[in-house]
Write an enzyme that holds these catalytic residues in place. Sequence first.
Site, PDB file in Angstrom:
ATOM      1  N   GLU A 152       0.637  -1.284  -0.105  1.00 14.40           N
ATOM      2  CA  GLU A 152      -0.028   0.067   0.057  1.00 14.40           C
ATOM      3  C   GLU A 152       0.800   1.058  -0.047  1.00 14.40           C
ATOM      4  O   GLU A 152       0.718   2.031   1.125  1.00 14.40           O
ATOM      5  CB  GLU A 152      -0.767   0.271   1.338  1.00 14.40           C
ATOM      6  N   CYS A 155      -2.580  33.524   9.342  1.00 12.68           N
ATOM      7  CA  CYS A 155      -2.349  34.132  10.761  1.00 12.68           C
ATOM      8  C   CYS A 155      -2.184  33.185  11.983  1.00 12.68           C
ATOM      9  O   CYS A 155      -2.913  32.969  12.586  1.00 12.68           O
ATOM     10  CB  CYS A 155      -3.422  35.005  11.190  1.00 12.68           C
ATOM     11  N   GLU A 156      -0.890  32.630  11.655  1.00 12.26           N
ATOM     12  CA  GLU A 156      -0.442  31.454  12.822  1.00 12.26           C
ATOM     13  C   GLU A 156       1.169  31.563  12.753  1.00 12.26           C
ATOM     14  O   GLU A 156       1.531  31.481  11.447  1.00 12.26           O
ATOM     15  CB  GLU A 156      -0.762  29.884  12.322  1.00 12.26           C
ATOM     16  N   TYR A 158       0.613  14.335   0.518  1.00 10.93           N
ATOM     17  CA  TYR A 158       0.106  14.858   1.635  1.00 10.93           C
ATOM     18  C   TYR A 158       0.137  16.297   1.507  1.00 10.93           C
ATOM     19  O   TYR A 158       0.517  17.081   2.544  1.00 10.93           O
ATOM     20  CB  TYR A 158       0.615  14.326   3.071  1.00 10.93           C
ATOM     21  N   ARG A 165       3.276   7.659  -0.309  1.00  7.43           N
ATOM     22  CA  ARG A 165       4.217   8.747  -0.670  1.00  7.43           C
ATOM     23  C   ARG A 165       5.510   8.318  -1.446  1.00  7.43           C
ATOM     24  O   ARG A 165       5.645   9.159  -2.326  1.00  7.43           O
ATOM     25  CB  ARG A 165       4.887   8.960   0.818  1.00  7.43           C
TER      26      ARG A 165
HETATM   27  C1  LIG Z   1      -1.309   6.036   5.116  1.00  2.17           C
HETATM   28  C2  LIG Z   1      -1.453   4.655   4.734  1.00  2.17           C
HETATM   29  C3  LIG Z   1      -0.608   3.991   3.807  1.00  2.17           C
HETATM   30  C4  LIG Z   1       0.370   4.856   3.039  1.00  2.17           C
HETATM   31  O1  LIG Z   1       1.472   5.359   4.048  1.00  2.17           O
HETATM   32  P1  LIG Z   1       2.731   5.978   3.115  1.00  2.17           P
HETATM   33  O2  LIG Z   1       3.576   6.354   3.964  1.00  2.17           O
HETATM   34  O3  LIG Z   1       2.361   7.246   2.101  1.00  2.17           O
HETATM   35  O4  LIG Z   1       3.310   4.955   2.036  1.00  2.17           O
HETATM   36  C5  LIG Z   1      -0.835   2.899   3.641  1.00  2.17           C
HETATM   37  N1  LIG Z   1      -1.640   2.107   4.247  1.00  2.17           N
HETATM   38  C6  LIG Z   1      -2.380   2.412   5.341  1.00  2.17           C
HETATM   39  C7  LIG Z   1      -3.256   1.809   5.986  1.00  2.17           C
HETATM   40  C8  LIG Z   1      -2.450   3.739   5.473  1.00  2.17           C
HETATM   41  O5  LIG Z   1      -3.141   4.403   6.517  1.00  2.17           O
END
Ligand SMILES: *Cc1c(COP(=O)(O)O)cnc(C)c1O
Length: 413
Positions: A273, A342-343, A371, A276
């Site tokens: 999964e 404004c932070e 992100y 990034r």
């Molecule tokens: C955020 C997330 C990812 C991806 O994470 P990366 O660091 O962007 O690769 C994969 N699986 C789950 C369950 C997530 O919450």
Amino acid sequence: MNHFTYRKRVLHAEEVPLSAIADAVGTPVYVYSTATLRRHFRVVTEAFGSHPHLVCYAVKANSTLAVLKLLADEGSGFDIVSGGELARVKAAGGKPGKVVFAGVGKTADEMAQALDAGILFFNVESPEELELLDAVARSKGKRAPFAIRVNPNVDAGTHRHISTGLKTSKFGVPFEEAMALYTRARKMKGLEAVGVDCHIGSQITRTAPFKAALSKVGGLYKELKAKGHALRYLDIGGGLGITYTSETPPSPEEYARAALSAVGDTGATLIFEPGRVLVGNAGLLVTRVLFRKKTPARHFVVVDAGMNDLMRPALYDAHHGLQPLVQRRGQEVEVDVVGPVCESTDVLARQRKVVLPKQGELYALMSAGAYGMSMASTYNSRPRPAEVLVDGDAWRVVRERESVEDLWRGERP
Ligand SMILES: *Cc1c(COP(=O)(O)O)cnc(C)c1O
């Protein structure tokens, strides 16, 4: 590896000078490279070679339809964390049969939508969630395919805000309790166990934490198989880091080799999964200098992008490279690049050495594809940026800049 390079001192996205995009579309604007996105997807999926696997892109990293469509066309599956993300995947032409669904707070409605769509499986994060999923599936006369997201209690060695595999984390089911939960689920008529899942965090730059987590969940997978559970999938999560400054994360090949050495002998189809690592270095944020401002303590460069557009520096102390769209010679000074919000946390780049820009000059905040836009907000009633996708010498707006009227849609004064 990305396709943002200087040619004759002018920063290009593939064949397109970024200043041409900024002049036509205005700033701030996110720009993505098609060639980089495609290359990243291919490198990642090819890293697993002929071992049965499915790459499920983590939609939350960048959920823009054009990005999802590009990855769907490459054959990617998707890792979602909400019903909204499922709707986006479907709108972009992604296959629901290649979707896995994580998250500690799925609602009954979201479960029903995902069951109706026919997703690959749910990654379940608590006993009560499992009971609700069973009830929702039974009410539809279906069996919900699921994996339990196991928390292996491994320190990912990353920023504490993006570590998810420690025992103090809200994510997943404690490793020691997972086996009993699978046993309980066997008696639930609305459920079908199809795998085991884990995800230990994000921006991980060493292979050791992955190996430690995977050998635990791989062991659990084998034990469950031995007890007669007909599992098929081992979901190894995402989290592979990228280079923002001087990090040296494992390459996808090294990562895949480590994963296969830990769990390759389980016989499971591996689900990976990545978020990034696919999109992070495939995008940047272009912003224009409004003012230079010198105080006794600091030299500030005020730009037209703020923490609402790119939240990572304020949220995680994240570092994004800062590059002028046109390189100029001159005396370097140390500046803080700040936004209009404004932070006090609205600092996009801290203590950077740059040739002091003129008003109106353009900068790119690098590695902003992950992100970035997906976390953008409208704080301070600032419409969110436009987004552009470059492909060779062509480019197009894939999301229009929000208007102020968009911001109050649905409001009743
Ligand atoms: C955020 C997330 C990812 C991806 O994470 P990366 O660091 O962007 O690769 C994969 N699986 C789950 C369950 C997530 O919450």
